[in-house]
Design a protein around this motif. Structure first.
Motif, PDB file in Angstrom:
ATOM      1  N   VAL A  34       0.822  -1.206   0.000  1.00  0.00           N
ATOM      2  CA  VAL A  34       0.000   0.000   0.000  1.00  0.00           C
ATOM      3  C   VAL A  34       0.859   1.260   0.000  1.00  0.00           C
ATOM      4  O   VAL A  34       1.754   1.417   0.838  1.00  0.00           O
ATOM      5  CB  VAL A  34      -0.957   0.004   1.217  1.00  0.00           C
ATOM      6  N   SER A  37      -4.070   5.075   1.323  1.00  0.00           N
ATOM      7  CA  SER A  37      -5.478   4.723   1.447  1.00  0.00           C
ATOM      8  C   SER A  37      -6.243   6.037   1.550  1.00  0.00           C
ATOM      9  O   SER A  37      -5.669   7.117   1.433  1.00  0.00           O
ATOM     10  CB  SER A  37      -5.717   3.831   2.669  1.00  0.00           C
ATOM     11  N   GLY A  62     -10.792   0.892   5.972  1.00  0.00           N
ATOM     12  CA  GLY A  62     -10.153   1.278   4.713  1.00  0.00           C
ATOM     13  C   GLY A  62     -10.768   0.593   3.521  1.00  0.00           C
ATOM     14  O   GLY A  62     -10.593  -0.611   3.334  1.00  0.00           O
ATOM     15  N   VAL A  65      -7.431   1.656  -1.777  1.00  0.00           N
ATOM     16  CA  VAL A  65      -5.981   1.873  -1.686  1.00  0.00           C
ATOM     17  C   VAL A  65      -5.405   2.100  -3.071  1.00  0.00           C
ATOM     18  O   VAL A  65      -6.027   1.790  -4.092  1.00  0.00           O
ATOM     19  CB  VAL A  65      -5.238   0.667  -1.050  1.00  0.00           C
ATOM     20  N   SER A  66      -4.182   2.620  -3.074  1.00  0.00           N
ATOM     21  CA  SER A  66      -3.324   2.550  -4.256  1.00  0.00           C
ATOM     22  C   SER A  66      -1.992   1.975  -3.811  1.00  0.00           C
ATOM     23  O   SER A  66      -1.633   2.044  -2.628  1.00  0.00           O
ATOM     24  CB  SER A  66      -3.123   3.936  -4.872  1.00  0.00           C
ATOM     25  N   CYS A  86      -4.803   0.546  -8.222  1.00  0.00           N
ATOM     26  CA  CYS A  86      -5.655   0.980  -7.119  1.00  0.00           C
ATOM     27  C   CYS A  86      -6.766  -0.058  -6.992  1.00  0.00           C
ATOM     28  O   CYS A  86      -6.998  -0.836  -7.921  1.00  0.00           O
ATOM     29  CB  CYS A  86      -6.195   2.392  -7.333  1.00  0.00           C
ATOM     30  N   GLY A  93      -7.768  -1.363   4.208  1.00  0.00           N
ATOM     31  CA  GLY A  93      -6.920  -0.415   3.498  1.00  0.00           C
ATOM     32  C   GLY A  93      -5.971   0.367   4.375  1.00  0.00           C
ATOM     33  O   GLY A  93      -4.944   0.854   3.894  1.00  0.00           O
ATOM     34  N   TYR A  94      -6.262   0.489   5.675  1.00  0.00           N
ATOM     35  CA  TYR A  94      -5.376   1.218   6.583  1.00  0.00           C
ATOM     36  C   TYR A  94      -4.277   0.256   7.037  1.00  0.00           C
ATOM     37  O   TYR A  94      -4.187  -0.118   8.204  1.00  0.00           O
ATOM     38  CB  TYR A  94      -6.125   1.693   7.819  1.00  0.00           C
ATOM     39  N   ALA A 118      -5.339   6.666  -4.691  1.00  0.00           N
ATOM     40  CA  ALA A 118      -6.011   6.024  -3.553  1.00  0.00           C
ATOM     41  C   ALA A 118      -7.372   6.631  -3.288  1.00  0.00           C
ATOM     42  O   ALA A 118      -8.240   5.982  -2.691  1.00  0.00           O
ATOM     43  CB  ALA A 118      -5.148   6.145  -2.301  1.00  0.00           C
TER      44      ALA A 118
END
Length: 318
Positions: A34, A37, A62, A65-66, A86, A93-94, A118
């Motif tokens: 990641v 996010s 999250g 993401v990217s 992404c 995502g976090y 993201a």
């Protein structure tokens, strides 16, 4: 790896950056390292204990993401390690890494920096699926977007304008009104000063408020109008005037994205890549980033979102 855990339901202070187990990569998954996010309203609800992740998905917040593909499952042929991507997530995502079904992974649009990407998957998939796939907004029609300065709002204004719609939006301040006009909004209504239901007649309404705005939304619909409800910030329960609905031959749709099956999300993702990414790559639609915050400081990002002062997306970066 490290990820943001929710220690207990509560305020932003319950978000903790901790060591957690590595995600498991299934045969159809893509493992993403990641880069960034983004913070969404659903993350706040999860933090508060009101919106649990779907069964079997990551417990960490999250929804997008990217980053860079680190590994792919045995059945994945569409992506390879090293690809910049992404992704739309059901959660997780976090974190430093996340595993996601390949159907929910997208290439980064041309000319978009990897970190800014993201902030695209959740808003792009939400707006495209609800306004265009469900709401069937067409060129020359009027779209009313509530919360035009939000992440979803700023994207919806731009995309609808790029595809030839007349765009009306509601905001809560003169500063936000100026910002969304700059993004292409044709009309902006300050909901603190005016009643939108007296000011606009729309073919499609994208609503985040739910019960509080239901009567006004029905009044604001044109004959044959489509109301699409995607949020409940104004409550869950309200009466509806079925006589008004019948007279207008109107439709109400209530939808969510997070809990949909992977294949359903895959259909939306592919449609976004085909129909929306070219507009993003050409600069007709762009991510609007309010702030970038270190992922370990996710609590501060949530305080920004809770304040309601932001315009566009708040990113969590590594």
């Amino acid at each position: 790896m490290r990820a943001i855990e929710i220690a207990e339901p509560g305020g932003p202070e319950v978000l903790k950056w901790r060591e957690v187990p590595e995600p498991r990569v299934e045969r159809g998954d893509v493992l993403i390292e990641v880069t960034a996010s983004a913070v969404n309203r659903a993350d706040v609800l999860q933090r508060q204990g009101f919106y649990d992740p779907p069964p079997g998905t990551s417990p960490y917040p999250g929804l997008e993401v990217s980053g860079v593909v680190a590994e792919v499952g045995a059945d994945v042929e569409q992506f390879k390690p090293g690809d910049e991507v992404c992704a739309l997530l059901a959660g997780g995502g976090y974190a430093e890494r996340v595993a996601v079904p390949w159907q929910q992974v997208m290439p980064v649009p041309e000319h978009v920096p990897l970190r800014e990407a993201a902030g695209l998957p959740e808003v792009a998939c939400t707006v495209w699926s609800n306004v265009f796939m469900i709401g069937r907004l067409r060129k020359g029609e009027t779209l009313l977007v509530h919360g035009g300065a939000s992440g979803i709002g700023t994207f919806a204004v731009q995309l609808a304008k790029a595809l030839g719609a007349h765009v009306v939006t509601t905001v809560g301040s003169a500063e936000k009104a100026e910002r969304v006009r700059a993004l292409g909004a044709d009309e902006v209504i300050n909901y603190r000063e005016e009643d939108f239901a007296d000011k606009v007649r729309a073919d499609v309404i994208l609503d985040i408020m739910g019960a509080k705005y239901l009567a006004g939304n029905v009044k604001a619909l044109k004959t044959g109008g489509r109301l699409v409800i995607i949020g409940l910030q104004g409550g869950r329960k309200a009466e509806i005037d079925l006589g008004a609905m019948l007279a207008k031959r109107a439709a109400v749709h209530a939808t969510t994205l997070r809990a949909r099956p992977v294949d359903d999300k895959g259909v939306i993702v592919r449609s976004v890549v085909d129909n929306v990414w070219p507009l993003v790559g050409a600069g007709a639609v762009r991510p609007v980033v309010h702030a970038e915050v270190p992922m370990a400081d996710a609590a501060e990002a949530h305080r920004m979102l809770d304040s309601g002062e932001h315009v566009g997306k708040i990113l969590l970066v590594r």
